[in-house]
Design an enzyme around this catalytic site. Sequence first.
Site, PDB file in Angstrom:
ATOM      1  N   ARG A   1       5.084  10.857  -2.742  1.00 10.18           N
ATOM      2  CA  ARG A   1       4.871  10.549  -1.325  1.00 10.18           C
ATOM      3  C   ARG A   1       6.168  10.749  -0.544  1.00 10.18           C
ATOM      4  NH1 ARG A   1       4.646   4.460   1.112  1.00 10.18           N
ATOM      5  NH2 ARG A   1       4.185   5.036   3.261  1.00 10.18           N
TER       6      ARG A   1
ATOM      7  N   GLU B   1      12.489  -9.677   1.330  1.00 10.50           N
ATOM      8  CA  GLU B   1      11.749  -8.515   1.844  1.00 10.50           C
ATOM      9  C   GLU B   1      12.616  -7.282   1.623  1.00 10.50           C
ATOM     10  OE1 GLU B   1      10.802  -8.827   6.029  1.00 10.50           O
ATOM     11  OE2 GLU B   1      10.461  -6.657   6.200  1.00 10.50           O
TER      12      GLU B   1
ATOM     13  N   TYR C   1      11.304   8.624   0.656  1.00 14.24           N
ATOM     14  CA  TYR C   1      11.238   7.593  -0.382  1.00 14.24           C
ATOM     15  C   TYR C   1      11.839   8.022  -1.721  1.00 14.24           C
ATOM     16  CZ  TYR C   1       8.065   5.524   3.011  1.00 14.24           C
ATOM     17  OH  TYR C   1       7.532   4.982   4.166  1.00 14.24           O
TER      18      TYR C   1
ATOM     19  N   HIS D   1      12.857  -2.826   1.688  1.00 14.93           N
ATOM     20  CA  HIS D   1      12.311  -1.529   2.069  1.00 14.93           C
ATOM     21  C   HIS D   1      13.201  -0.445   1.491  1.00 14.93           C
ATOM     22  CE1 HIS D   1       9.515  -3.421   4.812  1.00 14.93           C
ATOM     23  NE2 HIS D   1      10.512  -4.202   5.174  1.00 14.93           N
TER      24      HIS D   1
ATOM     25  N   ASN E   1       8.055  -5.701  -1.262  1.00 16.50           N
ATOM     26  CA  ASN E   1       8.011  -4.569  -0.336  1.00 16.50           C
ATOM     27  C   ASN E   1       6.589  -4.534   0.218  1.00 16.50           C
ATOM     28  OD1 ASN E   1       7.933  -2.230   1.112  1.00 16.50           O
ATOM     29  ND2 ASN E   1       9.068  -1.007  -0.384  1.00 16.50           N
TER      30      ASN E   1
ATOM     31  N   ARG F   1      13.286   4.552  12.070  1.00 13.55           N
ATOM     32  CA  ARG F   1      12.080   5.380  12.038  1.00 13.55           C
ATOM     33  C   ARG F   1      11.212   5.108  13.273  1.00 13.55           C
ATOM     34  NH1 ARG F   1       9.503   4.812   6.295  1.00 13.55           N
ATOM     35  NH2 ARG F   1       8.370   6.661   7.054  1.00 13.55           N
TER      36      ARG F   1
ATOM     37  N   PRO G   1       0.784  -1.225   0.000  1.00 11.64           N
ATOM     38  CA  PRO G   1       0.000   0.000   0.000  1.00 11.64           C
ATOM     39  C   PRO G   1       0.823   1.286   0.000  1.00 11.64           C
ATOM     40  CG  PRO G   1      -0.098  -1.085   2.142  1.00 11.64           C
ATOM     41  CD  PRO G   1       0.537  -2.052   1.187  1.00 11.64           C
ATOM     42  N   ASN G   2       0.319   2.218  -0.756  1.00 11.69           N
ATOM     43  CA  ASN G   2       0.845   3.588  -0.866  1.00 11.69           C
ATOM     44  C   ASN G   2       2.113   3.686  -1.704  1.00 11.69           C
ATOM     45  OD1 ASN G   2      -1.200   4.772   0.876  1.00 11.69           O
ATOM     46  ND2 ASN G   2      -0.211   3.632   2.514  1.00 11.69           N
TER      47      ASN G   2
ATOM     48  N   ALA H   1       3.305  -0.897   4.636  1.00 14.88           N
ATOM     49  CA  ALA H   1       2.784  -0.909   6.016  1.00 14.88           C
ATOM     50  C   ALA H   1       2.329  -2.296   6.459  1.00 14.88           C
ATOM     51  CB  ALA H   1       1.643   0.097   6.153  1.00 14.88           C
TER      52      ALA H   1
HETATM   53  C1  DQA Z   1       8.460   0.892   3.515  1.00 18.26           C
HETATM   54  C2  DQA Z   1       8.559   1.130   5.026  1.00 18.26           C
HETATM   55  C3  DQA Z   1       7.209   0.925   5.701  1.00 18.26           C
HETATM   56  O1  DQA Z   1       7.320   1.174   7.097  1.00 18.26           O
HETATM   57  C4  DQA Z   1       6.185   1.884   5.140  1.00 18.26           C
HETATM   58  O2  DQA Z   1       4.925   1.633   5.691  1.00 18.26           O
HETATM   59  C5  DQA Z   1       6.136   1.881   3.650  1.00 18.26           C
HETATM   60  C6  DQA Z   1       7.373   1.742   2.891  1.00 18.26           C
HETATM   61  C7  DQA Z   1       9.771   1.222   2.781  1.00 18.26           C
HETATM   62  O3  DQA Z   1       9.895   0.801   1.627  1.00 18.26           O
HETATM   63  O4  DQA Z   1      10.641   1.899   3.332  1.00 18.26           O
HETATM   64  O5  DQA Z   1       5.092   2.090   3.062  1.00 18.26           O
HETATM   65  O6  DQA Z   1       8.167  -0.485   3.307  1.00 18.26           O
END
Ligand code: DQA
Length: 145
Positions: free
Chosen positions: A18, A100, A23, A102, A73, A109, A10-11, A76
Amino acid sequence: MTTVLVLNGPNLGRLGSREPDVYGSQDLDALRRVLVADAAENATVEVRQTDDEGELIHWLHEAVDTSRPVILNPAAFTHYSYGLRDAAALVTKAGLALIEVHISNPHARETFRHTSVISSVATGVIAGFGFDSYRLALKAVLGFN
Ligand code: DQA
């Protein structure tokens, strides 16, 4: 030829606009271009994104059914989705890589980001290197030379 599924939660469809301080300013299409170039003739890369937990879970089932390695990825969902964790476990239990990734370093964070329910069933975790987290994961999936 191997097809690597690069699955984003998501997002992450909002990459580029964003929180660019966290990011970066590049979007998913830019990520797709970088990974396709890196894979060159060694693999096909399919970059997908969804805001829907069920869809992400179904994509992991698809990875199992089609024997495709996964770069994930979970965004959240990383921090609380046991459904996604169980689906990720199906991938690694099938003997397929699931890395996995990020973009940011969640451990640097907010506290809620320090927990990953995915990591313990992943093949490995790469975080904190921007889009290079995905590039390193692709190298790991394809084998370092
Ligand atoms: C994320 C880190 C997560 O905590 C966050 O919710 C994201 C992006 C990252 O790629 O740094 O949406 O996965």
